[in-house]
Design an enzyme around this catalytic site. Sequence first.
Site, PDB file in Angstrom:
ATOM      1  N   GLY A  12      12.466  45.406 -21.194  1.00 23.86           N
ATOM      2  CA  GLY A  12      12.393  46.120 -22.109  1.00 23.86           C
ATOM      3  C   GLY A  12      13.966  46.743 -22.516  1.00 23.86           C
ATOM      4  N   ARG A  15      16.456  48.374 -26.332  1.00 19.98           N
ATOM      5  CA  ARG A  15      17.216  49.407 -26.999  1.00 19.98           C
ATOM      6  C   ARG A  15      16.742  50.501 -26.016  1.00 19.98           C
ATOM      7  NH1 ARG A  15      11.692  49.629 -30.336  1.00 19.98           N
ATOM      8  NH2 ARG A  15      10.577  50.975 -28.757  1.00 19.98           N
ATOM      9  N   ILE A  17      16.693  53.580 -22.944  1.00 19.21           N
ATOM     10  CA  ILE A  17      17.273  53.419 -21.590  1.00 19.21           C
ATOM     11  C   ILE A  17      17.629  52.021 -20.897  1.00 19.21           C
ATOM     12  CG2 ILE A  17      16.402  54.240 -19.153  1.00 19.21           C
ATOM     13  CD1 ILE A  17      14.780  56.434 -20.393  1.00 19.21           C
ATOM     14  N   ASP A  66       5.864  39.282 -23.356  1.00 18.62           N
ATOM     15  CA  ASP A  66       5.268  40.577 -23.168  1.00 18.62           C
ATOM     16  C   ASP A  66       5.049  41.207 -21.990  1.00 18.62           C
ATOM     17  OD1 ASP A  66       3.617  42.527 -23.876  1.00 18.62           O
ATOM     18  OD2 ASP A  66       1.913  41.386 -24.542  1.00 18.62           O
ATOM     19  N   SER A 146       8.957  57.940 -14.254  1.00 24.10           N
ATOM     20  CA  SER A 146       9.080  59.323 -15.156  1.00 24.10           C
ATOM     21  C   SER A 146       8.950  60.561 -14.452  1.00 24.10           C
ATOM     22  CB  SER A 146       8.302  59.268 -16.089  1.00 24.10           C
ATOM     23  OG  SER A 146       8.421  60.462 -16.953  1.00 24.10           O
ATOM     24  N   TYR A 159      -0.894  57.774 -20.020  1.00 26.65           N
ATOM     25  CA  TYR A 159       0.649  57.427 -19.774  1.00 26.65           C
ATOM     26  C   TYR A 159       0.934  57.800 -18.250  1.00 26.65           C
ATOM     27  CZ  TYR A 159       5.880  57.730 -20.115  1.00 26.65           C
ATOM     28  OH  TYR A 159       7.188  57.530 -19.903  1.00 26.65           O
ATOM     29  N   LYS A 163       2.951  56.023 -14.689  1.00 24.83           N
ATOM     30  CA  LYS A 163       4.295  56.677 -14.302  1.00 24.83           C
ATOM     31  C   LYS A 163       4.167  56.899 -12.734  1.00 24.83           C
ATOM     32  CE  LYS A 163       6.360  55.009 -17.368  1.00 24.83           C
ATOM     33  NZ  LYS A 163       7.603  54.105 -17.323  1.00 24.83           N
ATOM     34  N   THR A 191      13.335  64.158 -19.980  1.00 21.34           N
ATOM     35  CA  THR A 191      13.025  64.059 -21.599  1.00 21.34           C
ATOM     36  C   THR A 191      14.140  63.436 -22.185  1.00 21.34           C
ATOM     37  OG1 THR A 191      11.135  65.643 -21.675  1.00 21.34           O
ATOM     38  CG2 THR A 191      12.126  64.804 -23.783  1.00 21.34           C
TER      39      THR A 191
HETATM   40  P1  NAD Z   1      12.051  52.865 -26.248  1.00 19.04           P
HETATM   41  O1  NAD Z   1      10.814  52.896 -26.863  1.00 19.04           O
HETATM   42  O2  NAD Z   1      13.400  53.099 -26.698  1.00 19.04           O
HETATM   43  O3  NAD Z   1      12.184  51.568 -25.105  1.00 19.04           O
HETATM   44  C1  NAD Z   1      10.998  50.799 -24.654  1.00 19.04           C
HETATM   45  C2  NAD Z   1      11.587  49.462 -24.298  1.00 19.04           C
HETATM   46  O4  NAD Z   1      10.413  48.785 -23.837  1.00 19.04           O
HETATM   47  C3  NAD Z   1      11.920  48.945 -25.711  1.00 19.04           C
HETATM   48  O5  NAD Z   1      13.095  47.764 -25.549  1.00 19.04           O
HETATM   49  C4  NAD Z   1      10.510  48.003 -26.086  1.00 19.04           C
HETATM   50  O6  NAD Z   1      10.848  47.088 -26.720  1.00 19.04           O
HETATM   51  C5  NAD Z   1      10.065  47.546 -24.749  1.00 19.04           C
HETATM   52  N1  NAD Z   1       8.513  47.338 -24.758  1.00 19.04           N
HETATM   53  C6  NAD Z   1       7.771  47.983 -25.092  1.00 19.04           C
HETATM   54  N2  NAD Z   1       6.547  47.509 -25.104  1.00 19.04           N
HETATM   55  C7  NAD Z   1       6.843  46.174 -24.728  1.00 19.04           C
HETATM   56  C8  NAD Z   1       5.998  45.042 -24.385  1.00 19.04           C
HETATM   57  N3  NAD Z   1       4.719  44.880 -24.519  1.00 19.04           N
HETATM   58  N4  NAD Z   1       6.901  44.014 -23.685  1.00 19.04           N
HETATM   59  C9  NAD Z   1       8.174  43.955 -23.586  1.00 19.04           C
HETATM   60  N5  NAD Z   1       9.100  44.862 -23.844  1.00 19.04           N
HETATM   61  C10 NAD Z   1       8.220  46.026 -24.551  1.00 19.04           C
HETATM   62  O7  NAD Z   1      11.923  53.958 -25.034  1.00 19.04           O
HETATM   63  P2  NAD Z   1      12.598  54.543 -23.692  1.00 19.04           P
HETATM   64  O8  NAD Z   1      12.669  55.834 -23.560  1.00 19.04           O
HETATM   65  O9  NAD Z   1      14.090  53.894 -23.552  1.00 19.04           O
HETATM   66  O10 NAD Z   1      11.740  53.879 -22.622  1.00 19.04           O
HETATM   67  C11 NAD Z   1      12.033  52.959 -21.390  1.00 19.04           C
HETATM   68  C12 NAD Z   1      11.342  53.559 -20.378  1.00 19.04           C
HETATM   69  O11 NAD Z   1      11.470  54.711 -19.926  1.00 19.04           O
HETATM   70  C13 NAD Z   1       9.988  53.405 -20.497  1.00 19.04           C
HETATM   71  O12 NAD Z   1       9.217  53.026 -19.431  1.00 19.04           O
HETATM   72  C14 NAD Z   1       9.426  55.011 -20.662  1.00 19.04           C
HETATM   73  O13 NAD Z   1       8.238  55.224 -20.063  1.00 19.04           O
HETATM   74  C15 NAD Z   1      10.628  55.530 -19.800  1.00 19.04           C
HETATM   75  N6  NAD Z   1      10.849  57.006 -19.530  1.00 19.04           N
HETATM   76  C16 NAD Z   1      11.227  57.422 -20.980  1.00 19.04           C
HETATM   77  C17 NAD Z   1      11.380  58.681 -21.040  1.00 19.04           C
HETATM   78  C18 NAD Z   1      11.766  59.245 -22.315  1.00 19.04           C
HETATM   79  O14 NAD Z   1      11.924  60.601 -22.664  1.00 19.04           O
HETATM   80  N7  NAD Z   1      12.434  58.566 -23.383  1.00 19.04           N
HETATM   81  C19 NAD Z   1      11.192  59.621 -19.915  1.00 19.04           C
HETATM   82  C20 NAD Z   1      10.752  59.076 -18.683  1.00 19.04           C
HETATM   83  C21 NAD Z   1      10.473  57.644 -18.618  1.00 19.04           C
HETATM   84  C1  RM4 Z   2       8.483  60.727 -20.242  1.00 19.51           C
HETATM   85  C2  RM4 Z   2       8.363  62.039 -20.494  1.00 19.51           C
HETATM   86  C3  RM4 Z   2       8.961  62.633 -21.730  1.00 19.51           C
HETATM   87  C4  RM4 Z   2       8.215  62.042 -22.939  1.00 19.51           C
HETATM   88  C5  RM4 Z   2       8.281  60.515 -22.611  1.00 19.51           C
HETATM   89  C6  RM4 Z   2       7.597  59.752 -23.968  1.00 19.51           C
HETATM   90  O1  RM4 Z   2       7.882  59.939 -19.494  1.00 19.51           O
HETATM   91  O2  RM4 Z   2       7.233  62.522 -20.611  1.00 19.51           O
HETATM   92  O3  RM4 Z   2       8.885  63.881 -21.908  1.00 19.51           O
HETATM   93  O4  RM4 Z   2       9.019  62.166 -23.905  1.00 19.51           O
HETATM   94  O5  RM4 Z   2       7.887  60.142 -21.610  1.00 19.51           O
END
Ligand code: NAD
Ligand code: RM4
Length: 256
Positions: A12, A15, A17, A66, A146, A159, A163, A191
């Site tokens: 992933g 983009r 994280i 995927d 998370s 979700y 996690k 977040t």
């Molecule tokens: P984002 O939507 O910007 O990135 C998600 C990434 O996963 C993208 O590159 C997307 O293309 C990829 N992805 C989604 N579905 C996919 C699939 N089926 N196959 C392959 N790739 C796939 O969001 P993000 O915030 O950067 O999320 C990255 C990770 O961090 C996630 O696991 C999310 O749960 C976790 N996270 C995010 C937050 C937050 O607040 N943003 C907080 C805690 C955890």
């Molecule tokens: C994280 C956390 C954040 C939420 C993202 C989608 O795990 O719950 O608050 O914005 O997921």
Amino acid sequence: MLLKDKRVIVTGASRGIGRAIALECARQGADVVIGHSGSESSRAQVQALVDEIESLGRRAVEVGADAADPDTGDKLVEAAVERIGGVDVFVNNAGICPFHSFLDMPREIYYRTVDTNLNGAYFAVQAAARRMKEQGSGGSIIAVSSISALVGGGMQTHYTPTKAGLLSLMQSCAIALGPYGIRCNALLPGTIATDINQEDLADEEKRARMIGRTPLGRLGRPEDLAGPAVFLASDMAGYVTGAALLVDGGLFVNLQ
Ligand code: NAD
Ligand code: RM4
């Protein structure tokens, strides 16, 4: 150069994280396999990342597959072996969070979320660990879990269990893989403003509430996860396994 010549896979990574982690790994001297969904929109984003990493003098390889598919881990590892010579670090980051209420949760959304975030991750971690064992020089596996592994969300009932599952997977794998020198840890972001929650945080009241609860006074940025990920990936964390690292600006501890 904390990761000089390490071979890293980040899922992933088109983009958010994942991208920030992949880029910082390259800055720290690693070659990187960039896992992404293979969608049209991710292709353009990934090409920009490949160019940026190559401009740092490191190798970057993209694999569109995927994350929900149990074969994807094998594909990522195969690409890493063929193109950058192996796998030292595996970062399981791909994930989705289609915010939805509980009582009318469509089964399709539930299953897609669990398959993408947890089921695919299980087999991807297994594929990376098998390769690391074969190489015989240990390794580091990091799951992007998370804060939601520890606390609930009314619109995240599909979700948060994924996690918590990832955190638990890292704890059990730390035991299963310790004998091979493979360390397994979880990152727990708070977040972080990315595409995943853009719509959710467009609600000004919610956004203000999340910032207000964060002692450091702002939402996270993808780059905030890069340093912690590099640390866990690096030899500086050589005795760290089974750990969970909150990267949340203090959000979790701020009850009263
Ligand atoms: P984002 O939507 O910007 O990135 C998600 C990434 O996963 C993208 O590159 C997307 O293309 C990829 N992805 C989604 N579905 C996919 C699939 N089926 N196959 C392959 N790739 C796939 O969001 P993000 O915030 O950067 O999320 C990255 C990770 O961090 C996630 O696991 C999310 O749960 C976790 N996270 C995010 C937050 C937050 O607040 N943003 C907080 C805690 C955890
Ligand atoms: C994280 C956390 C954040 C939420 C993202 C989608 O795990 O719950 O608050 O914005 O997921």
